[in-house]
Motif scaffolding. Structure first.
Motif, PDB file in Angstrom:
ATOM      1  N   PRO A  72       0.795  -1.218   0.000  1.00  0.00           N
ATOM      2  CA  PRO A  72       0.000   0.000   0.000  1.00  0.00           C
ATOM      3  C   PRO A  72       0.830   1.272   0.000  1.00  0.00           C
ATOM      4  CG  PRO A  72      -0.846  -1.583   1.609  1.00  0.00           C
ATOM      5  CD  PRO A  72       0.473  -2.103   1.125  1.00  0.00           C
ATOM      6  N   ALA A  73       2.085   1.184   0.425  1.00  0.00           N
ATOM      7  CA  ALA A  73       2.924   2.376   0.436  1.00  0.00           C
ATOM      8  C   ALA A  73       3.286   2.831  -0.977  1.00  0.00           C
ATOM      9  CB  ALA A  73       4.198   2.104   1.227  1.00  0.00           C
ATOM     10  N   MET A  74       3.090   1.969  -1.964  1.00  0.00           N
ATOM     11  CA  MET A  74       3.425   2.303  -3.342  1.00  0.00           C
ATOM     12  C   MET A  74       2.302   3.129  -3.944  1.00  0.00           C
ATOM     13  SD  MET A  74       5.862   1.802  -5.527  1.00  0.00           S
ATOM     14  CE  MET A  74       6.655   0.283  -5.038  1.00  0.00           C
ATOM     15  N   LYS A  75       2.477   4.424  -4.030  1.00  0.00           N
ATOM     16  CA  LYS A  75       1.448   5.321  -4.503  1.00  0.00           C
ATOM     17  C   LYS A  75       1.512   5.465  -6.025  1.00  0.00           C
ATOM     18  CE  LYS A  75       0.136   6.049  -0.312  1.00  0.00           C
ATOM     19  NZ  LYS A  75      -1.098   5.419   0.178  1.00  0.00           N
ATOM     20  N   ALA A  76       0.431   6.009  -6.555  1.00  0.00           N
ATOM     21  CA  ALA A  76       0.301   6.082  -8.008  1.00  0.00           C
ATOM     22  C   ALA A  76       0.961   7.304  -8.601  1.00  0.00           C
ATOM     23  CB  ALA A  76      -1.183   6.064  -8.393  1.00  0.00           C
ATOM     24  N   SER A  77       1.501   8.197  -7.808  1.00  0.00           N
ATOM     25  CA  SER A  77       2.096   9.404  -8.344  1.00  0.00           C
ATOM     26  C   SER A  77       3.401   9.681  -7.627  1.00  0.00           C
ATOM     27  CB  SER A  77       1.132  10.586  -8.171  1.00  0.00           C
ATOM     28  OG  SER A  77       0.869  10.812  -6.793  1.00  0.00           O
ATOM     29  N   LEU A  83       9.916   7.485 -12.368  1.00  0.00           N
ATOM     30  CA  LEU A  83      11.208   6.875 -12.672  1.00  0.00           C
ATOM     31  C   LEU A  83      11.047   5.403 -13.011  1.00  0.00           C
ATOM     32  CD1 LEU A  83      14.301   6.788 -12.757  1.00  0.00           C
ATOM     33  CD2 LEU A  83      14.270   6.437 -10.284  1.00  0.00           C
ATOM     34  N   LEU A  84      10.262   4.674 -12.203  1.00  0.00           N
ATOM     35  CA  LEU A  84      10.069   3.248 -12.436  1.00  0.00           C
ATOM     36  C   LEU A  84       9.399   2.999 -13.780  1.00  0.00           C
ATOM     37  CD1 LEU A  84       8.947   2.227  -8.848  1.00  0.00           C
ATOM     38  CD2 LEU A  84      11.069   1.581  -9.967  1.00  0.00           C
ATOM     39  N   ASP A 171      16.368  -9.237  -4.203  1.00  0.00           N
ATOM     40  CA  ASP A 171      15.714  -8.911  -2.934  1.00  0.00           C
ATOM     41  C   ASP A 171      15.123  -7.512  -2.954  1.00  0.00           C
ATOM     42  OD1 ASP A 171      16.305 -11.371  -1.903  1.00  0.00           O
ATOM     43  OD2 ASP A 171      18.011 -10.703  -0.698  1.00  0.00           O
ATOM     44  N   ASP A 172      15.853  -6.560  -3.493  1.00  0.00           N
ATOM     45  CA  ASP A 172      15.362  -5.177  -3.503  1.00  0.00           C
ATOM     46  C   ASP A 172      14.108  -5.038  -4.353  1.00  0.00           C
ATOM     47  OD1 ASP A 172      17.405  -4.419  -1.850  1.00  0.00           O
ATOM     48  OD2 ASP A 172      18.620  -3.459  -3.410  1.00  0.00           O
ATOM     49  N   LEU A 173      14.067  -5.727  -5.502  1.00  0.00           N
ATOM     50  CA  LEU A 173      12.896  -5.650  -6.369  1.00  0.00           C
ATOM     51  C   LEU A 173      11.684  -6.294  -5.707  1.00  0.00           C
ATOM     52  CD1 LEU A 173      14.504  -6.463  -9.842  1.00  0.00           C
ATOM     53  CD2 LEU A 173      13.718  -4.248  -9.031  1.00  0.00           C
ATOM     54  N   VAL A 174      11.875  -7.473  -5.128  1.00  0.00           N
ATOM     55  CA  VAL A 174      10.761  -8.154  -4.475  1.00  0.00           C
ATOM     56  C   VAL A 174      10.276  -7.374  -3.261  1.00  0.00           C
ATOM     57  CG1 VAL A 174      10.124 -10.219  -3.170  1.00  0.00           C
ATOM     58  CG2 VAL A 174      11.384 -10.445  -5.307  1.00  0.00           C
ATOM     59  N   ARG A 183      11.499   1.724  -1.478  1.00  0.00           N
ATOM     60  CA  ARG A 183      11.288   1.999  -2.894  1.00  0.00           C
ATOM     61  C   ARG A 183      12.528   2.614  -3.528  1.00  0.00           C
ATOM     62  NH1 ARG A 183       6.309   5.692  -2.613  1.00  0.00           N
ATOM     63  NH2 ARG A 183       7.133   6.082  -0.528  1.00  0.00           N
ATOM     64  N   ILE A 184      13.335   3.295  -2.709  1.00  0.00           N
ATOM     65  CA  ILE A 184      14.580   3.853  -3.232  1.00  0.00           C
ATOM     66  C   ILE A 184      15.527   2.730  -3.636  1.00  0.00           C
ATOM     67  CG2 ILE A 184      16.588   5.257  -2.677  1.00  0.00           C
ATOM     68  CD1 ILE A 184      14.003   6.823  -2.985  1.00  0.00           C
ATOM     69  N   LYS A 185      15.663   1.710  -2.771  1.00  0.00           N
ATOM     70  CA  LYS A 185      16.508   0.568  -3.113  1.00  0.00           C
ATOM     71  C   LYS A 185      15.971  -0.151  -4.338  1.00  0.00           C
ATOM     72  CE  LYS A 185      18.403  -0.542   1.462  1.00  0.00           C
ATOM     73  NZ  LYS A 185      18.485  -1.588   2.515  1.00  0.00           N
ATOM     74  N   MET A 186      14.635  -0.273  -4.407  1.00  0.00           N
ATOM     75  CA  MET A 186      14.042  -0.956  -5.545  1.00  0.00           C
ATOM     76  C   MET A 186      14.370  -0.222  -6.839  1.00  0.00           C
ATOM     77  SD  MET A 186      10.035  -1.777  -6.371  1.00  0.00           S
ATOM     78  CE  MET A 186       9.652  -0.045  -6.604  1.00  0.00           C
ATOM     79  N   ALA A 187      14.220   1.102  -6.828  1.00  0.00           N
ATOM     80  CA  ALA A 187      14.498   1.879  -8.037  1.00  0.00           C
ATOM     81  C   ALA A 187      15.965   1.778  -8.430  1.00  0.00           C
ATOM     82  CB  ALA A 187      14.112   3.339  -7.804  1.00  0.00           C
ATOM     83  N   ARG A 188      16.854   1.874  -7.435  1.00  0.00           N
ATOM     84  CA  ARG A 188      18.283   1.789  -7.726  1.00  0.00           C
ATOM     85  C   ARG A 188      18.636   0.426  -8.313  1.00  0.00           C
ATOM     86  NH1 ARG A 188      20.737   3.090  -2.738  1.00  0.00           N
ATOM     87  NH2 ARG A 188      20.619   0.882  -2.182  1.00  0.00           N
TER      88      ARG A 188
END
Length: 426
Positions: A72-77, A83-84, A171-174, A183-188
């Motif tokens: 739920p922390a992943m917002k639409a804007s 970037l993603l 791990d970061d993507l999952v 989300r910063i780690k995921m994007a990186r």
């Protein structure tokens, strides 16, 4: 029952009581907070998974990041979402329908034929033996996690010194997509892994070999080939899905066996039971608990109409515990015929890497039972915080049994009673 919270700690820790309530009271249940329809009974789950026409896997480019029901922390804007979305688009096996899915699956299926997977067994055994040699305190960190990472990296002909990067990216993507992680780690990591595979794919196009990536970049006889973004996404999917599924399957299987030491001893006495343990772990506590679909039209399931455009979550974890299909479903048994579970899905999206995951897990259980029969849990496991991924981030273990007070040995007493041996010198 209190309102169902898929992302709540109680559900994450043990979703099976909630599944039982859903099957009995609301087999097709709408969660307004997530705008998600849950399907929980075995036959209904199978019907949804096999109906690719009315239940699409094409989630759209926004489904991964906008209003994510599993994070739920992943917002639409916001800048991160933009970037993603700027990362390479493209079809994947998980998020496409026929005819695109058919073309993609035919492409990668060449790397997962029974003959190719069976030929990997000696190498997987060698890797497992080495990892068990170094097992020291955490089953996930020392075995369940590195084993599939090393195997898929070797299948892709990636240098071994990138294995740590592979695992970190995965791990970061999952975590970012499904477990509320950074989300910063995921994007990186998404950027890093995309650039890595971009360079790798270009290199294999120039000099193809016999590895998995070379197989993907080679055009079919009819000239059909994957675009560069599709190749990158394919590589990312193979890395992440292959790692996560097998890691979670090994850890779930061992956690169930730790709770049943009599079954663990049986596997030690008869290693052939490891295969039955793998299948029962898939049914009893599988690594994937739900597979998201989109209704392409109004669909009646049981007595409930699911509207067109609805997000539908067939709960494979619930289907595999449905007493309408299984006898004694909440028991973990090695004498069960569990071949028709849906832990790997069903229909056209049946997991293409199922044989590899099964092989790696069977070898891991056989090796542990033979080498470390006294292996035991040594602390509280750390569970993945996701309603759709079922597994552990850590599983503390004790490798050797506690030392017992030494008992005098008869041979020592006998030797002590003997007269000294007379030595002769020459």
């Amino acid at each position: 029952m209190t309102p169902l919270d898929l992302n709540g700690p109680d559900f994450i820790a043990n979703p099976y009581p909630a599944y039982a309530w859903l099957r009995d009271v609301a087999p097709v249940h709408h969660l307004p907070a997530l705008d998600l329809w849950l399907v929980s009974r075995h036959d209904d789950v199978v019907a949804v998974l096999r109906d690719a026409e009315r239940f699409s896997s094409d989630l759209g480019n926004s489904a991964s990041f906008d209003n994510n029901p599993f994070n739920p922390a992943m917002k639409a804007s916001g800048p991160l979402t933009r970037l993603l979305k700027s990362l390479p688009p493209g079809r994947t096996l998980l998020t496409s329908d026929p005819p695109q899915h058919t073309q993609l699956r035919r492409k990668v299926a060449k790397a997962f034929t029974p003959r190719r997977i069976a030929a990997l067994e000696p190498r997987i055994r060698a890797i497992t033996e080495r990892l068990v040699d170094d097992l020291d305190g955490d089953l996930v960190r020392d075995l369940a996690s590195p084993l599939p990472t090393i195997v898929i990296a070797e299948m892709m002909a990636i240098p071994a010194d990138r294995n740590d990067d592979f695992k970190r990216w995965s791990d970061d993507l999952v975590n970012g997509l499904l477990t509320g992680g950074s989300r910063i780690k995921m994007a990186r990591s998404a950027i890093e892994i995309s650039w890595f595979f971009l360079r790798t794919v270009r290199a294999r196009r120039r000099r193809p070999g016999d590895d998995l990536i070379s197989l993907l970049v080679t055009r079919d006889e009819d000239g059909d080939g994957l675009t560069l973004p599709e190749l990158i996404n394919f590589c990312v999917l193979l890395l992440v899905a292959g790692n996560e599924t097998t890691t979670n399957l090994i850890s779930n299987a061992m956690l169930a066996l730790f709770d049943r030491p009599d079954l663990w001893r049986q596997i030690g006495d008869d290693p052939q039971l490891a295969q039955a343990a793998v299948e029962e772990a898939l049914r009893y506590d599988g690594p994937a608990q739900g597979l998201l679909r989109i209704a392409t039209t109004d669909v009646v399931i049981g007595e409930t109409t699911v509207p067109q455009g609805a997000r539908v979550l067939p709960l494979v974890g619930s289907a595999n515990r449905d007493p309408r299909h299984w006898s004694d479903p909440d028991a973990f048994r090695l004498d069960r015929t569990a071949g028709d579970h849906v832990a790997f899905g069903s229909g056209i999206h049946f997991c293409i890497g199922h044989a590899l995951a099964r092989l790696e897990t069977r070898i891991a259980l056989e090796t542990l039972a033979r080498r470390l029969p006294h292996l035991a849990p040594a602390g509280t496991p750390d569970r993945i915080g996701s309603p759709v991924l079922r597994g552990l981030r850590s599983l503390p273990v004790t490798v050797r049994p506690a030392l017992q007070p030494a008992k005098p040995l008869r041979i020592y007493r006998d030797l002590a009673d003997r007269p000294p041996t007379r030595r002769t010198h020459t």
